[in-house]
Scaffold this motif. Structure first.
Motif, PDB file in Angstrom:
ATOM      1  N   MET A   1       0.864  -1.317  -0.165  1.00  0.00           N
ATOM      2  CA  MET A   1       0.019   0.092  -0.051  1.00  0.00           C
ATOM      3  C   MET A   1       0.888   1.378   0.074  1.00  0.00           C
ATOM      4  SD  MET A   1      -2.546   1.394   2.930  1.00  0.00           S
ATOM      5  CE  MET A   1      -1.096   2.117   3.722  1.00  0.00           C
ATOM      6  N   LYS A   2       0.591   1.912  -1.051  1.00  0.00           N
ATOM      7  CA  LYS A   2       1.466   2.985  -0.951  1.00  0.00           C
ATOM      8  C   LYS A   2       0.889   4.188  -0.343  1.00  0.00           C
ATOM      9  CE  LYS A   2       4.194   5.943  -4.611  1.00  0.00           C
ATOM     10  NZ  LYS A   2       4.525   6.674  -3.465  1.00  0.00           N
ATOM     11  N   ARG A   3       1.848   5.090   0.446  1.00  0.00           N
ATOM     12  CA  ARG A   3       1.060   6.207   1.162  1.00  0.00           C
ATOM     13  C   ARG A   3       1.078   7.279   0.413  1.00  0.00           C
ATOM     14  NH1 ARG A   3       5.115   4.248   4.482  1.00  0.00           N
ATOM     15  NH2 ARG A   3       4.377   3.232   6.328  1.00  0.00           N
ATOM     16  N   THR A   4       0.212   8.292   0.696  1.00  0.00           N
ATOM     17  CA  THR A   4       0.142   9.528   0.089  1.00  0.00           C
ATOM     18  C   THR A   4       1.033  10.469   0.433  1.00  0.00           C
ATOM     19  OG1 THR A   4      -1.285  10.646   1.758  1.00  0.00           O
ATOM     20  CG2 THR A   4      -2.482   9.382  -0.335  1.00  0.00           C
ATOM     21  N   LYS A   5       1.517  11.405  -0.127  1.00  0.00           N
ATOM     22  CA  LYS A   5       2.489  12.170   0.245  1.00  0.00           C
ATOM     23  C   LYS A   5       2.150  12.979   1.564  1.00  0.00           C
ATOM     24  CE  LYS A   5       4.883  16.534  -1.147  1.00  0.00           C
ATOM     25  NZ  LYS A   5       4.907  17.484  -2.346  1.00  0.00           N
ATOM     26  N   LYS A   6       1.054  13.168   1.816  1.00  0.00           N
ATOM     27  CA  LYS A   6       0.505  13.791   3.024  1.00  0.00           C
ATOM     28  C   LYS A   6       0.867  12.921   4.286  1.00  0.00           C
ATOM     29  CE  LYS A   6      -3.261  16.300   5.179  1.00  0.00           C
ATOM     30  NZ  LYS A   6      -4.772  16.665   5.152  1.00  0.00           N
ATOM     31  N   GLU A   7       0.272  11.534   3.977  1.00  0.00           N
ATOM     32  CA  GLU A   7       0.447  10.668   4.987  1.00  0.00           C
ATOM     33  C   GLU A   7       2.132  10.360   5.573  1.00  0.00           C
ATOM     34  OE1 GLU A   7      -3.377   7.501   4.091  1.00  0.00           O
ATOM     35  OE2 GLU A   7      -1.545   7.209   3.030  1.00  0.00           O
ATOM     36  N   ARG A   8       2.694  10.299   4.357  1.00  0.00           N
ATOM     37  CA  ARG A   8       4.247  10.145   4.763  1.00  0.00           C
ATOM     38  C   ARG A   8       4.946  11.202   5.345  1.00  0.00           C
ATOM     39  NH1 ARG A   8       6.019  10.136  -0.427  1.00  0.00           N
ATOM     40  NH2 ARG A   8       6.981  12.256  -0.239  1.00  0.00           N
ATOM     41  N   SER A  34      13.049   7.121  -1.865  1.00  0.00           N
ATOM     42  CA  SER A  34      14.581   7.600  -2.008  1.00  0.00           C
ATOM     43  C   SER A  34      14.892   8.594  -0.894  1.00  0.00           C
ATOM     44  CB  SER A  34      14.733   8.223  -3.544  1.00  0.00           C
ATOM     45  OG  SER A  34      13.999   9.465  -3.425  1.00  0.00           O
ATOM     46  N   VAL A  35      16.283   8.665  -0.778  1.00  0.00           N
ATOM     47  CA  VAL A  35      16.681   9.520   0.230  1.00  0.00           C
ATOM     48  C   VAL A  35      16.600  10.923  -0.390  1.00  0.00           C
ATOM     49  CG1 VAL A  35      18.976  10.628   1.227  1.00  0.00           C
ATOM     50  CG2 VAL A  35      18.675   7.866   1.019  1.00  0.00           C
ATOM     51  N   GLN A  36      16.460  11.343  -1.397  1.00  0.00           N
ATOM     52  CA  GLN A  36      16.044  12.573  -2.030  1.00  0.00           C
ATOM     53  C   GLN A  36      14.685  13.075  -1.778  1.00  0.00           C
ATOM     54  OE1 GLN A  36      17.982  14.480  -3.244  1.00  0.00           O
ATOM     55  NE2 GLN A  36      16.981  15.891  -3.925  1.00  0.00           N
ATOM     56  N   THR A  37      13.764  11.984  -1.707  1.00  0.00           N
ATOM     57  CA  THR A  37      12.328  12.203  -1.445  1.00  0.00           C
ATOM     58  C   THR A  37      12.096  12.737   0.022  1.00  0.00           C
ATOM     59  OG1 THR A  37      11.669  10.664  -2.979  1.00  0.00           O
ATOM     60  CG2 THR A  37      10.011  11.271  -1.306  1.00  0.00           C
ATOM     61  N   ILE A  38      12.973  11.764   1.031  1.00  0.00           N
ATOM     62  CA  ILE A  38      12.865  12.388   2.557  1.00  0.00           C
ATOM     63  C   ILE A  38      13.526  13.834   2.601  1.00  0.00           C
ATOM     64  CG2 ILE A  38      14.335  12.021   4.654  1.00  0.00           C
ATOM     65  CD1 ILE A  38      12.053   9.784   3.822  1.00  0.00           C
ATOM     66  N   ARG A  39      14.589  14.061   1.980  1.00  0.00           N
ATOM     67  CA  ARG A  39      15.312  15.492   2.021  1.00  0.00           C
ATOM     68  C   ARG A  39      14.300  16.568   1.395  1.00  0.00           C
ATOM     69  NH1 ARG A  39      20.782  14.011  -0.581  1.00  0.00           N
ATOM     70  NH2 ARG A  39      21.614  12.740   1.249  1.00  0.00           N
ATOM     71  N   LEU A  40      13.329  16.162   0.467  1.00  0.00           N
ATOM     72  CA  LEU A  40      12.443  17.496  -0.061  1.00  0.00           C
ATOM     73  C   LEU A  40      11.445  17.328   0.894  1.00  0.00           C
ATOM     74  CD1 LEU A  40      12.386  16.451  -3.887  1.00  0.00           C
ATOM     75  CD2 LEU A  40      13.227  18.487  -2.996  1.00  0.00           C
ATOM     76  N   ASP A  41      10.873  16.312   1.591  1.00  0.00           N
ATOM     77  CA  ASP A  41       9.852  16.135   2.652  1.00  0.00           C
ATOM     78  C   ASP A  41      10.368  17.177   3.636  1.00  0.00           C
ATOM     79  OD1 ASP A  41       8.163  14.665   1.235  1.00  0.00           O
ATOM     80  OD2 ASP A  41       8.772  12.752   2.305  1.00  0.00           O
ATOM     81  N   ARG A  42      11.530  16.980   4.301  1.00  0.00           N
ATOM     82  CA  ARG A  42      11.958  17.627   5.245  1.00  0.00           C
ATOM     83  C   ARG A  42      12.183  19.284   4.882  1.00  0.00           C
ATOM     84  NH1 ARG A  42      16.361  17.954   6.325  1.00  0.00           N
ATOM     85  NH2 ARG A  42      17.676  16.421   5.122  1.00  0.00           N
ATOM     86  N   MET A  43      12.559  19.382   3.637  1.00  0.00           N
ATOM     87  CA  MET A  43      12.420  20.963   3.435  1.00  0.00           C
ATOM     88  C   MET A  43      11.076  21.448   3.499  1.00  0.00           C
ATOM     89  SD  MET A  43      15.735  21.742   0.740  1.00  0.00           S
ATOM     90  CE  MET A  43      15.704  20.287  -0.173  1.00  0.00           C
ATOM     91  N   GLU A  44      10.221  20.863   2.511  1.00  0.00           N
ATOM     92  CA  GLU A  44       8.709  21.281   2.854  1.00  0.00           C
ATOM     93  C   GLU A  44       8.179  21.450   4.124  1.00  0.00           C
ATOM     94  OE1 GLU A  44       6.028  19.136   0.348  1.00  0.00           O
ATOM     95  OE2 GLU A  44       7.460  18.923  -1.346  1.00  0.00           O
ATOM     96  N   LEU A  45       8.577  20.630   5.125  1.00  0.00           N
ATOM     97  CA  LEU A  45       8.310  20.459   6.482  1.00  0.00           C
ATOM     98  C   LEU A  45       9.072  21.354   7.313  1.00  0.00           C
ATOM     99  CD1 LEU A  45       7.596  16.758   6.750  1.00  0.00           C
ATOM    100  CD2 LEU A  45       5.675  18.482   6.884  1.00  0.00           C
ATOM    101  N   SER A  46      10.094  22.050   6.747  1.00  0.00           N
ATOM    102  CA  SER A  46      11.070  22.851   7.518  1.00  0.00           C
ATOM    103  C   SER A  46      11.712  21.986   8.911  1.00  0.00           C
ATOM    104  CB  SER A  46      10.243  24.272   8.200  1.00  0.00           C
ATOM    105  OG  SER A  46       9.799  24.878   7.139  1.00  0.00           O
ATOM    106  N   ILE A  47      11.962  20.806   8.748  1.00  0.00           N
ATOM    107  CA  ILE A  47      12.702  19.914   9.599  1.00  0.00           C
ATOM    108  C   ILE A  47      14.283  20.209   9.154  1.00  0.00           C
ATOM    109  CG2 ILE A  47      12.899  17.630  10.657  1.00  0.00           C
ATOM    110  CD1 ILE A  47      10.109  17.096   9.926  1.00  0.00           C
TER     111      ILE A  47
END
Lengths: 196, 196
Positions: A1-8, A34-47
């Motif tokens: 089951m793939k999570r939505t971006k929001k869930e992730r 990917s690690v890149q996705t995590i980095r983008l997530d963090r940037m969007e979330l300001s973590i």
């Protein structure tokens, strides 16, 4: 089951809050992205990235908090402490801490980190180690970051004893465990004698 | 009952042979004579003073004897060793080893001396600590000389384990005891693989 971006991203926030020491690589593998996705997530979330998160907690000043010894006598860096309850420190394994031959961290450095955290967590001007049982579960290597948690497990006010469990991990894998029986001058909840 | 001089000198020889670390003061009190008398006895018997006796044993070269680690990685100075049997080291407590506040030696230095002696006594290229139970019996102070003895107590060849008891004393009074369970690559009596 793939999570939505929001869930992730929600899960990412929760995970980092629970464990500020988790790396992008661990998060990527945990979420199957990917690690890149995590980095983008963090940037969007300001973590901030892991290094910054650690600097942030480490820069908090525990000098006035720790009673039993000056902060520079603690082996490792205290990043969280609640006296007579729990404490966390990190310790980076460098060349001077390992056996020359095999790059494995020498036992007494892991012991020193755990032991000094057990001293630091005690809310007393004097804390001395009485007994200690330790287990070295996995070799710790040069370059590893050891995260050590001390948890006050019990108290014996008449005997002036505090019992502390310590667990050290590298990348969330337990490498060392210790039980420390500590002597202190006064029991928990007893008043300090003030010198007026 | 007063001993004759001859009896006392014989006893002096025996005592120093059994414990080369005994001081003139201890001998004087043991024999109920003055320190000056002990010094004269030693001169007549050509027994060097304690400092010289220690230098003498310490100057022997154990570099080729110890297998599991380079000699400069041993905490303290090895003054006697019989691989897979027993070992002795001495450790002088200096300013950098004590708590600033009270001059009491920090536990991890006593642990380090005992632990590295437990490693050194093992006749193997690799020795790692698996478990350790230690007791701190008396505070060790700045300036104390800690004499630590490791005794191999048992062996489990199938599990590649060696069990070692360690006792540390200051002025013949026990300050620290430890049990160490060590991992090694081969059992006692098993042949080394030679690389031709």
């Amino acid at each position: 089951m793939k999570r939505t971006k929001k869930e992730r991203q929600q899960l990412l926030c929760d995970t980092i809050e629970q464990n500020p020491f988790v790396t992008d690589e661990q998060l990527a593998s945990q979420f199957g992205v990917s690690v890149q996705t995590i980095r983008l997530d963090r940037m969007e979330l300001s973590i901030p990235e892991l290094r910054e998160r650690i600097k942030d907690v480490a820069s908090r000043n525990y000098e006035n908090e720790v009673k039993s010894l000056p902060l520079d006598e603690v082996i490792g860096e205290i990043i969280d402490i609640e006296l007579d309850q729990r404490a966390i420190s990190i310790f980076d394994v460098r060349t001077e801490h390992v056996f020359q031959r095999n790059g494995i961290a020498r036992g007494h450095h892991l012991f020193a980190q755990a032991n000094s955290l057990a001293v630091a967590v005690i809310n007393d001007e004097l804390a001395l180690t009485v007994k200690s049982n330790v287990v070295f579960l996995k070799p710790v290597k040069l370059g590893d970051r050891v995260v050590t948690k001390a948890l006050v497990r019990g108290q014996h006010n008449e005997k002036n004893r505090t019992y502390i469990d310590v667990v050290s991990t590298v990348n969330n894998s337990t490498v060392f465990k210790g039980e420390f029986e500590m002597y202190r001058t006064k029991g928990v909840g007893e008043e300090n004698e003030t010198s007026n």
